[in-house]
Design a protein around this motif. Structure first.
Motif, PDB file in Angstrom:
ATOM      1  N   ALA A  42     -70.449 -46.345 -37.208  1.00 27.96           N
ATOM      2  CA  ALA A  42     -71.725 -46.712 -36.590  1.00 27.96           C
ATOM      3  C   ALA A  42     -71.793 -48.205 -36.314  1.00 27.96           C
ATOM      4  O   ALA A  42     -72.296 -48.632 -35.270  1.00 27.96           O
ATOM      5  N   GLY A  43     -71.287 -49.000 -37.233  1.00 29.63           N
ATOM      6  CA  GLY A  43     -71.262 -50.441 -37.022  1.00 29.63           C
ATOM      7  C   GLY A  43     -70.395 -50.814 -35.828  1.00 29.63           C
ATOM      8  O   GLY A  43     -70.774 -51.656 -35.005  1.00 29.63           O
ATOM      9  N   VAL A  93     -70.682 -40.285 -45.301  1.00 32.91           N
ATOM     10  CA  VAL A  93     -71.638 -41.341 -44.935  1.00 32.91           C
ATOM     11  C   VAL A  93     -70.924 -42.691 -44.840  1.00 32.91           C
ATOM     12  O   VAL A  93     -71.162 -43.465 -43.908  1.00 32.91           O
ATOM     13  N   ILE A  94     -70.043 -42.972 -45.772  1.00 34.43           N
ATOM     14  CA  ILE A  94     -69.291 -44.235 -45.734  1.00 34.43           C
ATOM     15  C   ILE A  94     -68.493 -44.329 -44.438  1.00 34.43           C
ATOM     16  O   ILE A  94     -68.513 -45.349 -43.738  1.00 34.43           O
ATOM     17  N   CYS A 146     -76.841 -40.660 -37.281  1.00 34.72           N
ATOM     18  CA  CYS A 146     -77.156 -42.084 -37.404  1.00 34.72           C
ATOM     19  C   CYS A 146     -78.086 -42.488 -36.267  1.00 34.72           C
ATOM     20  O   CYS A 146     -78.034 -41.916 -35.179  1.00 34.72           O
ATOM     21  N   GLU A 174     -70.965 -44.624 -41.397  1.00 32.45           N
ATOM     22  CA  GLU A 174     -71.614 -45.935 -41.277  1.00 32.45           C
ATOM     23  C   GLU A 174     -70.636 -47.003 -40.798  1.00 32.45           C
ATOM     24  O   GLU A 174     -71.025 -47.896 -40.040  1.00 32.45           O
ATOM     25  N   ALA A 221     -78.622 -42.967 -42.099  1.00 30.91           N
ATOM     26  CA  ALA A 221     -77.533 -41.992 -42.054  1.00 30.91           C
ATOM     27  C   ALA A 221     -77.972 -40.771 -42.848  1.00 30.91           C
ATOM     28  O   ALA A 221     -78.280 -40.877 -44.035  1.00 30.91           O
ATOM     29  N   TYR A 273     -77.211 -50.812 -35.314  1.00 30.55           N
ATOM     30  CA  TYR A 273     -77.300 -49.665 -36.212  1.00 30.55           C
ATOM     31  C   TYR A 273     -78.479 -49.908 -37.136  1.00 30.55           C
ATOM     32  O   TYR A 273     -78.584 -50.952 -37.760  1.00 30.55           O
ATOM     33  N   GLY A 307     -79.355 -48.386 -39.915  1.00 35.27           N
ATOM     34  CA  GLY A 307     -79.188 -48.114 -41.338  1.00 35.27           C
ATOM     35  C   GLY A 307     -79.647 -46.739 -41.778  1.00 35.27           C
ATOM     36  O   GLY A 307     -79.764 -46.485 -42.974  1.00 35.27           O
TER      37      GLY A 307
END
Length: 105
Positions: free
Chosen positions: A41-42, A34-35, A6, A38, A56, A52, A54
């Motif tokens: 990551a947030g 990925v879910i 990311c 992410e 990935a 972040y 966006g």
């Protein structure tokens, strides 16, 4: 198991600082990895006061991580020669990195 790379912007003031992170996920599919990545990551972006971006990119591991295991691989086509390719994508001069001196062995 999958690794996910990311991309973040940590500091918006010029020059901006960007960070690439690769995280490891036990997931049943690349999509699930990925879910999960992410979502993390947030949270990470909030924790470090960054953003972040966006991006990935997921890599499904061929085997269990261990010594020397490949955690991420990205293929890119380019007409650049090796030195120019490295300068364009990995050694722009703006990276924050150290130098490891060669061993005398």
């Amino acid at each position: 198991m999958a690794s996910v790379r990311c991309l973040f912007r940590l500091d918006a003031q010029p020059p901006a600082t960007y960070e690439e992170r690769i995280t490891l996920w036990r997931a049943s599919s690349p999509e699930e990895a990925v879910i999960l990545a992410e979502a993390e990551a947030g949270e990470y972006a909030v924790d470090v006061g960054g953003e972040y971006l966006g991006l990935a990119q997921v890599y499904t591991l061929a085997d269990e991580p261990g010594h020397g295991a490949e955690l991420f691989s990205l293929l890119r086509d380019s007409r650049l020669e090796p030195a120019a390719y490295l300068d364009a994508f990995f050694d722009t001069g703006d990276e924050r990195q150290g130098v490891i001196e060669a061993s005398e062995n």
